[in-house]
Design an enzyme around this catalytic site. Structure first.
Site, PDB file in Angstrom:
ATOM      1  N   HIS A   1      25.345 -34.582   7.053  1.00 13.81           N
ATOM      2  CA  HIS A   1      24.874 -34.022   5.770  1.00 13.81           C
ATOM      3  C   HIS A   1      24.880 -32.503   5.760  1.00 13.81           C
ATOM      4  O   HIS A   1      24.718 -31.894   4.706  1.00 13.81           O
ATOM      5  CB  HIS A   1      23.454 -34.513   5.482  1.00 13.81           C
ATOM      6  CG  HIS A   1      23.392 -35.974   5.165  1.00 13.81           C
ATOM      7  ND1 HIS A   1      23.161 -36.459   3.895  1.00 13.81           N
ATOM      8  CD2 HIS A   1      23.577 -37.072   5.941  1.00 13.81           C
ATOM      9  CE1 HIS A   1      23.174 -37.780   3.917  1.00 13.81           C
ATOM     10  NE2 HIS A   1      23.437 -38.183   5.144  1.00 13.81           N
TER      11      HIS A   1
ATOM     12  N   ASP B   1      24.688 -24.163   3.100  1.00 16.04           N
ATOM     13  CA  ASP B   1      24.081 -25.454   2.762  1.00 16.04           C
ATOM     14  C   ASP B   1      25.186 -26.502   2.770  1.00 16.04           C
ATOM     15  O   ASP B   1      26.288 -26.239   2.266  1.00 16.04           O
ATOM     16  CB  ASP B   1      23.460 -25.368   1.356  1.00 16.04           C
ATOM     17  CG  ASP B   1      22.297 -26.336   1.167  1.00 16.04           C
ATOM     18  OD1 ASP B   1      22.247 -27.354   1.891  1.00 16.04           O
ATOM     19  OD2 ASP B   1      21.448 -26.079   0.303  1.00 16.04           O
TER      20      ASP B   1
HETATM   21  P1  ADP Z   1      17.953 -30.350   1.709  1.00 13.95           P
HETATM   22  O1  ADP Z   1      18.528 -31.689   2.038  1.00 13.95           O
HETATM   23  O2  ADP Z   1      18.379 -29.287   2.647  1.00 13.95           O
HETATM   24  O3  ADP Z   1      16.463 -30.357   1.538  1.00 13.95           O
HETATM   25  P2  ADP Z   1      19.120 -30.580  -1.016  1.00 13.95           P
HETATM   26  O4  ADP Z   1      19.123 -29.571  -2.124  1.00 13.95           O
HETATM   27  O5  ADP Z   1      20.422 -31.216  -0.763  1.00 13.95           O
HETATM   28  O6  ADP Z   1      18.535 -29.843   0.282  1.00 13.95           O
HETATM   29  O7  ADP Z   1      18.108 -31.728  -1.345  1.00 13.95           O
HETATM   30  C1  ADP Z   1      16.771 -31.447  -1.616  1.00 13.95           C
HETATM   31  C2  ADP Z   1      16.142 -32.649  -2.290  1.00 13.95           C
HETATM   32  O8  ADP Z   1      14.729 -32.479  -2.225  1.00 13.95           O
HETATM   33  C3  ADP Z   1      16.505 -32.751  -3.759  1.00 13.95           C
HETATM   34  O9  ADP Z   1      16.571 -34.080  -4.148  1.00 13.95           O
HETATM   35  C4  ADP Z   1      15.344 -32.028  -4.450  1.00 13.95           C
HETATM   36  O10 ADP Z   1      15.056 -32.529  -5.729  1.00 13.95           O
HETATM   37  C5  ADP Z   1      14.203 -32.328  -3.527  1.00 13.95           C
HETATM   38  N1  ADP Z   1      13.251 -31.219  -3.524  1.00 13.95           N
HETATM   39  C6  ADP Z   1      13.456 -29.963  -3.126  1.00 13.95           C
HETATM   40  N2  ADP Z   1      12.345 -29.227  -3.296  1.00 13.95           N
HETATM   41  C7  ADP Z   1      11.440 -30.046  -3.829  1.00 13.95           C
HETATM   42  C8  ADP Z   1      10.077 -29.894  -4.248  1.00 13.95           C
HETATM   43  N3  ADP Z   1       9.422 -28.725  -4.135  1.00 13.95           N
HETATM   44  N4  ADP Z   1       9.437 -30.978  -4.736  1.00 13.95           N
HETATM   45  C9  ADP Z   1      10.087 -32.146  -4.827  1.00 13.95           C
HETATM   46  N5  ADP Z   1      11.346 -32.341  -4.463  1.00 13.95           N
HETATM   47  C10 ADP Z   1      12.015 -31.316  -3.960  1.00 13.95           C
HETATM   48  O1  F6P Z   2      20.528 -32.936   5.671  1.00  9.61           O
HETATM   49  C1  F6P Z   2      19.365 -32.326   5.265  1.00  9.61           C
HETATM   50  C2  F6P Z   2      18.141 -32.694   6.065  1.00  9.61           C
HETATM   51  O2  F6P Z   2      18.136 -31.990   7.222  1.00  9.61           O
HETATM   52  C3  F6P Z   2      17.961 -34.137   6.465  1.00  9.61           C
HETATM   53  O3  F6P Z   2      18.560 -34.533   7.641  1.00  9.61           O
HETATM   54  C4  F6P Z   2      16.492 -34.181   6.566  1.00  9.61           C
HETATM   55  O4  F6P Z   2      15.992 -35.466   6.458  1.00  9.61           O
HETATM   56  C5  F6P Z   2      16.052 -33.291   5.443  1.00  9.61           C
HETATM   57  O5  F6P Z   2      17.003 -32.296   5.363  1.00  9.61           O
HETATM   58  C6  F6P Z   2      14.645 -32.758   5.545  1.00  9.61           C
HETATM   59  O6  F6P Z   2      14.365 -32.211   6.783  1.00  9.61           O
HETATM   60  P1  F6P Z   2      13.269 -32.832   7.740  1.00  9.61           P
HETATM   61  O7  F6P Z   2      13.607 -34.279   7.917  1.00  9.61           O
HETATM   62  O8  F6P Z   2      13.375 -32.037   8.981  1.00  9.61           O
HETATM   63  O9  F6P Z   2      11.953 -32.655   7.030  1.00  9.61           O
END
Ligand code: ADP
Ligand code: F6P
Length: 476
Positions: free
Chosen positions: A163, A377
């Site tokens: 991912h 990202d």
């Molecule tokens: P990552 O996997 O690195 O966290 P992504 O942008 O791909 O980044 O995915 C983040 C997910 O978490 C999205 O579905 C987003 O809606 C959710 N998210 C991020 N910040 C918040 C928040 N403050 N409250 C609820 N959901 C969140």
């Molecule tokens: O790929 C994004 C990611 O690192 C996932 O593997 C992971 O579940 C998510 O973000 C949130 O991070 P964590 O599991 O360390 O809270």
């Protein structure tokens, strides 16, 4: 033990166990894009299984059912959490795979724990997979699982999806135990990456470090002993969101009303600019705040008319770089508010917490501009969620070139977030964009996100895995 035809293996289960004061357990959705994506894929699968950690150290809860899926918790001790999760996964691999934005740290004890925990996950998955089942392993925390699983269960079809970015050879080559990691991944029949560039980086590392040849995306892994040579495919499958579910929620009159109420509660500013991220140094929150502070300082933005909302989900709070980031972000927000807020009206409204899906959709609808300024990202699902939440075809997405989503969302305002002047110009352009121009860009972005949803992504990956799994025997 029940046997499942499709088993997902990920560090986290889709839900996290939180202990209430009275000792009872409360289950909450786990953070991050992996869970957002895979949870909606697995909801549509009959009798699927998910193997993962329940989010707290100590005894694992018994297996249980949720949303028609069987969940199999894997135990992590406090030491495993410190060494495997916070250590090797999030203080070695995470910064190294994200362009060394923070310095990666390496300790041999962390590697030992990473290997042991990967063995535990592989064992747990092998125990619940039916003969000939498909096992889909996810993300950088579990890169050794594919080969461990293949050794234990050669009958399985094994897929792996990364991912996060896969780093260029020059960076990957710094990783101690790099060859073990590559060999771990090559236990899979199919290895998926977010972008074509990630797949190419992986192919280069395999060629340079292991000397294996590849023809386009197919790597020939030589046989060892009696094991035959195998073909492993490594290619890009850009992940997405459940666009139609998000779209449906966005059409809900209650959510649209919630978005109007939110704007009102924010003081009916002329423009609302939103950032939503896990509180992670890869997300470029510091750069975003720097640009915002300068725009206020320059007088280019009037804090009485334009409000920034930053929602930051707590993340990896015991890892040093994350503690430091939180301190810096909160110091900067405090300074900006101290300088530019008026009584009862902040210049930045900052929340350090998660919102539920409905509240997130309302926030996206209330946003005139969403800022995604990641320094690196894998994909960034926030960008896609914003677009899917705007059936009114209004709103502007400012999107970093360094997020995987930038390969697809070409109609966003694309920026290099390292260039603060460029970021400031992009924000001002977004704030000034006429509705007609917003509509044209949003229509194009929506076509991309609605036509390429997470179900299509899973279908493409599993379809390819089915044929990849068959092409195992090749002449040496
Ligand atoms: P990552 O996997 O690195 O966290 P992504 O942008 O791909 O980044 O995915 C983040 C997910 O978490 C999205 O579905 C987003 O809606 C959710 N998210 C991020 N910040 C918040 C928040 N403050 N409250 C609820 N959901 C969140
Ligand atoms: O790929 C994004 C990611 O690192 C996932 O593997 C992971 O579940 C998510 O973000 C949130 O991070 P964590 O599991 O360390 O809270």
């Amino acid at each position: 033990m029940p046997a499942h035809d499709l088993v997902v293996v990920a560090n986290r289960l889709p839900v996290d166990a939180h202990l209430r004061e009275d000792g009872s357990v409360e289950w909450e959705p786990s953070p991050g894009g992996l869970v957002t994506a895979m949870e909606s894929v697995m909801r549509n699968v009959d009798s699927g299984a998910w193997v993962g950690w329940a989010g707290s150290p100590g005894e694992a809860p018994d297996p249980f059912e949720a949303d028609g899926m069987q969940l199999y918790p894997v135990m992590l001790s406090a030491e495993d959490v410190a060494r495997y999760y916070e250590g090797f996964s999030n203080a070695t691999l995470w910064p190294l795979y994200h362009d060394v934005i923070a310095d990666p740290e390496f300790h041999r004890t962390w590697w030992d724990a990473y290997r042991e925990v990967n063995e535990r996950f592989a064992k747990a998955a092998a125990a619940v997979a039916a003969p000939g089942a498909t096992v889909w392993v996810h993300d950088y925390q579990l890169q050794l699982v594919p080969s461990l699983l293949r050794d234990a269960r050669p009958d399985l079809r094994i897929g792996f999806f990364d991912h996060i970015p896969f780093p260029p050879f020059e960076l990957f080559a710094q990783l101690p135990k790099r060859n073990q990691v590559l060999r771990g991944l090559l236990g899979a029949d199919l290895i998926g990456f977010q972008r074509e560039r990630d797949a190419l980086n992986f192919l280069t590392s395999v060629r340079q470090l292991l000397g294996y040849t590849h023809h386009q995306h197919e790597i020939t892994v030589p046989g060892i002993g009696s094991a035959p040579a195998r073909v492993v495919t490594a290619k890009a499958f850009p992940i997405s969101i459940d666009s139609h579910a998000v779209g449906e929620m966005a059409e809900d009159p209650e959510i649209q009303e919630a978005a109007r109420t939110l704007r009102h509660e924010l003081g009916d500013p002329r423009k609302v600019v939103v950032g939503v991220d896990r509180l992670d140094y890869t997300k470029g929150i510091r750069h975003r705040l720097k640009a915002w502070g300068e725009l206020l300082n320059d007088g280019a933005i009037d804090p009485d008319e334009v409000l920034m909302v930053q929602v930051a989900t707590p993340s990896r709070e015991r890892v040093d770089a994350y503690r430091q980031l939180r301190d810096e972000v909160e110091l900067t927000v405090g300074r900006i508010n101290g300088d530019f807020a008026s009584i009862g009206r902040p210049a930045i409204s900052y929340l350090h917490r998660s919102l539920d899906r409905r509240a997130m959709t309302a926030l996206y609808q209330a946003a005139d501009v969403v800022l995604v300024t990641a320094l690196r990202d894998g994909m960034n699902l926030v960008a896609k969620e914003y677009v899917a939440s705007r059936p009114d075809e209004l709103g502007v997405l400012v999107l970093s070139e360094f997020a995987g989503a930038a390969d697809e969302l070409r109609a966003a305002i694309l920026v290099n977030p390292h260039d603060i002047d460029e970021l400031k110009t992009a924000i001002l352009r977004a704030l000034a964009m006429p509705e007609e121009e917003q509509r044209a860009a949003m229509q194009s972005l929506r076509r991309q996100v609605l036509d390429n949803d997470v179900q299509g992504w899973a279908h493409a990956f599993l379809g390819e895995l089915e044929s990849a799994g068959r092409a195992q025997d090749v002449p040496t």
